[in-house]
Design a protein around this motif. Structure first.
Motif, mmCIF file in Angstrom:
data_model
loop_
_atom_site.group_PDB
_atom_site.id
_atom_site.type_symbol
_atom_site.label_atom_id
_atom_site.label_comp_id
_atom_site.label_asym_id
_atom_site.label_seq_id
_atom_site.Cartn_x
_atom_site.Cartn_y
_atom_site.Cartn_z
ATOM 1 N N HIS A 64 0.919 -1.136 0.000
ATOM 2 C CA HIS A 64 0.000 0.000 0.000
ATOM 3 C C HIS A 64 0.959 1.184 0.000
ATOM 4 C CE1 HIS A 64 -2.878 -3.041 1.393
ATOM 5 N NE2 HIS A 64 -1.966 -3.375 2.293
ATOM 6 N N MET A 67 1.188 4.364 2.198
ATOM 7 C CA MET A 67 1.317 4.199 3.656
ATOM 8 C C MET A 67 2.714 4.563 4.154
ATOM 9 S SD MET A 67 -1.042 0.918 4.674
ATOM 10 C CE MET A 67 -1.176 1.331 6.419
ATOM 11 N N LEU A 79 -2.851 -6.679 14.160
ATOM 12 C CA LEU A 79 -3.518 -6.119 12.979
ATOM 13 C C LEU A 79 -4.828 -5.400 13.287
ATOM 14 C CD1 LEU A 79 -3.725 -5.897 9.822
ATOM 15 C CD2 LEU A 79 -5.031 -8.022 9.912
ATOM 16 N N TRP A 82 -4.534 -2.233 15.393
ATOM 17 C CA TRP A 82 -3.694 -1.293 14.642
ATOM 18 C C TRP A 82 -4.518 -0.606 13.535
ATOM 19 C CZ3 TRP A 82 -1.735 -2.340 9.484
ATOM 20 C CH2 TRP A 82 -0.698 -1.520 9.067
ATOM 21 N N VAL A 87 -4.690 3.236 12.075
ATOM 22 C CA VAL A 87 -4.498 3.404 10.633
ATOM 23 C C VAL A 87 -5.755 3.949 9.950
ATOM 24 C CG1 VAL A 87 -4.048 2.162 8.475
ATOM 25 C CG2 VAL A 87 -2.665 1.691 10.510
ATOM 26 N N TRP A 88 -6.899 3.318 10.181
ATOM 27 C CA TRP A 88 -8.095 3.774 9.475
ATOM 28 C C TRP A 88 -8.482 5.209 9.844
ATOM 29 C CZ3 TRP A 88 -11.004 -1.597 9.653
ATOM 30 C CH2 TRP A 88 -10.510 -2.404 8.624
ATOM 31 N N GLU A 91 -6.141 7.288 7.801
ATOM 32 C CA GLU A 91 -6.426 7.206 6.360
ATOM 33 C C GLU A 91 -7.679 7.999 5.979
ATOM 34 O OE1 GLU A 91 -4.339 2.998 5.035
ATOM 35 O OE2 GLU A 91 -6.449 2.971 5.630
ATOM 36 N N MET A 121 -2.596 -1.783 -3.498
ATOM 37 C CA MET A 121 -4.015 -1.711 -3.163
ATOM 38 C C MET A 121 -4.199 -0.471 -2.298
ATOM 39 S SD MET A 121 -6.269 -4.105 -0.586
ATOM 40 C CE MET A 121 -6.240 -5.648 -1.437
ATOM 41 N N PHE A 123 -6.206 3.859 -2.362
ATOM 42 C CA PHE A 123 -7.290 4.756 -2.764
ATOM 43 C C PHE A 123 -6.754 5.761 -3.789
ATOM 44 C CE2 PHE A 123 -7.326 3.996 1.886
ATOM 45 C CZ PHE A 123 -8.400 3.131 1.962
ATOM 46 N N GLY A 144 -8.869 -0.402 -3.207
ATOM 47 C CA GLY A 144 -9.269 -1.344 -2.165
ATOM 48 C C GLY A 144 -10.686 -1.084 -1.695
ATOM 49 N N HIS A 183 -10.825 -5.682 -0.111
ATOM 50 C CA HIS A 183 -9.800 -5.653 0.937
ATOM 51 C C HIS A 183 -9.560 -7.026 1.562
ATOM 52 C CE1 HIS A 183 -8.671 -4.981 5.272
ATOM 53 N NE2 HIS A 183 -7.693 -4.359 4.664
ATOM 54 N N HIS A 210 -6.568 -9.538 0.618
ATOM 55 C CA HIS A 210 -5.899 -10.087 1.804
ATOM 56 C C HIS A 210 -6.667 -11.342 2.208
ATOM 57 C CE1 HIS A 210 -4.929 -5.693 2.336
ATOM 58 N NE2 HIS A 210 -3.787 -6.157 2.779
ATOM 59 N N GLU A 213 -4.935 -13.998 6.955
ATOM 60 C CA GLU A 213 -3.789 -13.281 7.533
ATOM 61 C C GLU A 213 -3.631 -13.564 9.034
ATOM 62 O OE1 GLU A 213 -3.883 -9.082 6.767
ATOM 63 O OE2 GLU A 213 -1.967 -8.704 7.778
ATOM 64 N N HIS A 247 -0.750 -12.714 1.997
ATOM 65 C CA HIS A 247 -0.522 -13.344 3.310
ATOM 66 C C HIS A 247 -0.631 -14.876 3.311
ATOM 67 C CE1 HIS A 247 0.125 -9.484 5.058
ATOM 68 N NE2 HIS A 247 -1.035 -9.042 4.616
ATOM 69 N N ASP A 298 4.040 -5.539 2.148
ATOM 70 C CA ASP A 298 2.863 -4.919 2.751
ATOM 71 C C ASP A 298 3.180 -3.419 2.880
ATOM 72 O OD1 ASP A 298 0.266 -4.841 3.669
ATOM 73 O OD2 ASP A 298 0.539 -6.411 5.159
HETATM 74 C C1 LIG Z 1 -8.799 -0.561 1.362
HETATM 75 S S1 LIG Z 1 -7.202 -0.137 0.800
HETATM 76 C C2 LIG Z 1 -6.117 -1.203 1.680
HETATM 77 C C3 LIG Z 1 -6.289 -1.154 3.171
HETATM 78 O O1 LIG Z 1 -5.518 -2.170 3.728
HETATM 79 C C4 LIG Z 1 -4.992 -1.716 4.939
HETATM 80 N N1 LIG Z 1 -3.897 -2.582 5.356
HETATM 81 C C5 LIG Z 1 -2.600 -2.283 5.450
HETATM 82 N N2 LIG Z 1 -1.907 -3.371 5.862
HETATM 83 C C6 LIG Z 1 -2.815 -4.359 6.012
HETATM 84 C C7 LIG Z 1 -2.730 -5.694 6.412
HETATM 85 O O2 LIG Z 1 -1.599 -6.280 6.755
HETATM 86 N N3 LIG Z 1 -3.863 -6.427 6.473
HETATM 87 C C8 LIG Z 1 -5.045 -5.867 6.160
HETATM 88 N N4 LIG Z 1 -5.180 -4.588 5.787
HETATM 89 C C9 LIG Z 1 -4.081 -3.847 5.713
HETATM 90 C C10 LIG Z 1 -4.615 -0.306 4.623
HETATM 91 O O3 LIG Z 1 -4.393 0.432 5.779
HETATM 92 C C11 LIG Z 1 -5.813 0.143 3.813
HETATM 93 O O4 LIG Z 1 -6.820 0.625 4.647
#
Ligand SMILES: CSC[C@H]1O[C@@H](n2cnc3c(O)ncnc32)[C@H](O)[C@@H]1O
Ligand SMILES: [Zn+2]
Length: 430
Positions: A64, A67, A79, A82, A87-88, A91, A121, A123, A144, A183, A210, A213, A247, A298
């Motif tokens: 990604h 990132m 995950l 996190w 992360v979300w 983002e 993957m 936006f 994604g 995703h 994914h 995982e 994964h 990743d």
């Molecule tokens: C919808 S765009 C991709 C989305 O995937 C997130 N992401 C980053 N790393 C991982 C991971 O190891 N597993 C699942 N999703 C992951 C990324 O932050 C984006 O939101």
């Protein structure tokens, strides 16, 4: 036709033997013309490979890219928390210009560390494609899709956006292909998966997702559907030969066989799997079963870099631990994963240096203290070489980095803009 000669080095051949040879490249056609002693002597432009190893450009089969802006922002968590806690929310604040800047930073890091192709993957894919085009890289890109937490209209709009991107962005460059990219099997509802995958088949694009995982993702899926995740994936239309899954950590024997039967590939992401404590993928078992395996970093936020040479080492090391066998995932297996394995998983050109193949190659310096002596160059690629050992990077016959100077991007400007935008982004997110 004008030619490029990569001269006076040693060349890693498709069978992973190493020979003293030049590589002659058709610059406009972007393909290898010849490999052999003195083949590049009379070329129009020369790249000095003396003391180095000419290797196929490395291919990062799952990332990604943007990132990079979140590198080091949230570490030391598993995950699910996190993503949801850190992360979300960040983002959600990303702008188009942020994504372009983060992708440019990723492109800079990839070129410097010898990566010539990648799968992304994320936006705002048209902006990602512009960066790929300028940087001179090769890529398979996709939007994604996440449908959980969205109302029906927003969920369908996300599916439509991914399909639209898959259809249109591939027209923007000869070096760019696309895919439909839900995703994961748990963050995209079944009706959206079924419809999106069926329409991806009509568009003749692969599906990238994914899968398997973490246990936290696999166990509820098994509970809900009564089958293993990859059996469910098959039911909704996934696992065609051109599909590639990121994964594949928690796969059982039935799923390994399903992958081998269908021809879908797995992209192994060892650093991310270790950092998020997701688990150890059974890579040697996958290879033994004949499953295609590529290698990915990743995103930079779960790695925390985009160096495939580092990933090669992680793959070889973790593969042994997972198999409880020091002979598992041997150096040639890891090197193959990062080159031909990844290129084949993505159905992109590259991964092999031979006449008629894409002219995607790098030169790795072997003249360094940590690479002395050279008993076996393939061992050094797997266990000892680092990103900073890459001297030249060539993609599609074009020199992207010469003597460690990136020619297609302004490195200082790219770093400065990314650092500014990353700071503002996390300020907004907090
Ligand atoms: C919808 S765009 C991709 C989305 O995937 C997130 N992401 C980053 N790393 C991982 C991971 O190891 N597993 C699942 N999703 C992951 C990324 O932050 C984006 O939101
Ligand atoms: Zn990922």
């Amino acid at each position: 036709m004008t030619t490029l000669g990569i001269t006076d080095g040693r060349v890693l051949r498709p069978d992973l033997s190493v020979e003293e040879a030049d590589v002659l490249v058709d610059r406009e056609g972007g393909e290898v013309l010849d490999v052999g002693p003195d083949a590049g002597r009379d070329a129009d432009e020369r790249l000095d490979a003396s003391g180095g190893l000419v290797v196929p450009g490395l291919v990062n089969a799952h990332t990604h890219a943007a990132m990079t802006l979140l590198r080091g922002y949230a570490d030391d968590k598993p995950l699910e928390s996190w993503l949801r806690e850190d992360v979300w929310p960040a983002e959600a604040e990303l702008t188009l210009d942020d994504i372009a800047a983060g992708t440019r930073l990723a492109a800079l890091e990839m070129i410097r560390s010898g990566t010539t192709g990648f799968a992304d993957m994320y936006f705002h894919v048209p902006r990602v494609a512009e960066v790929v085009e300028t940087a001179g890289l090769r890529a398979r890109l996709g939007h994604g899709v996440v449908t959980v937490g969205k109302d029906e209209a927003a969920a369908w709009a996300d599916v439509e956006e991914s399909l639209d991107v898959a259809e249109t962005v591939r027209e923007t460059s000869d070096r760019i292909e696309t895919a439909f990219m839900p995703h994961s099997l748990t963050t995209v509802g079944e009706e959206y998966l079924r419809e999106g995958v069926a329409r991806a088949r009509d568009l003749d694009v692969p599906v990238h997702i994914h899968a398997n995982e973490t246990r936290g993702e696999v166990d509820p899926l098994v509970e809900e559907h009564g089958v293993r995740p990859l059996e469910y994936a098959r039911e909704v239309g996934l696992l065609e030969p051109e599909d590639f899954l990121a994964h594949g950590v928690h796969v059982d024997e039935t799923e390994v066989e399903l992958l081998a039967e269908t021809g879908a590939s797995v992209v192994h992401c060892p650093a991310s799997n270790m950092k998020l404590a997701s688990g150890m993928a059974p890579v040697q078992r996958l290879l033994d079963a004949g499953v295609g395996v590529g290698l990915g970093t990743d995103g930079a936020a779960s790695n925390n870099d985009l160096s495939l040479l580092g990933e090669l080492r992680d793959a070889a090391m973790l593969g042994k631990l997972a198999a409880d066998d020091a002979s598992a995932v041997a150096a040639p297996d890891a090197v193959r994963m990062a080159t031909a394995g990844s290129a084949d998983a993505l159905s992109l050109p590259g991964g092999r240096i031979a006449p008629g193949e894409a002219a995607d190659c790098i030169v790795v310096d072997l003249d360094a203290a940590h690479l002395t002596p050279v008993h076996d160059p393939v061992s050094h690629l797997a266990y000892a070489a680092a990103a900073s050992d890459v001297r030249h990077t060539v993609c599609d016959g074009r020199v992207l980095m010469r003597d460690r100077e990136v020619l297609t991007l302004d490195a200082d400007a790219v770093r400065a803009e990314a650092a500014d935008r990353a700071r503002d982004l996390v300020t907004r997110a907090n």
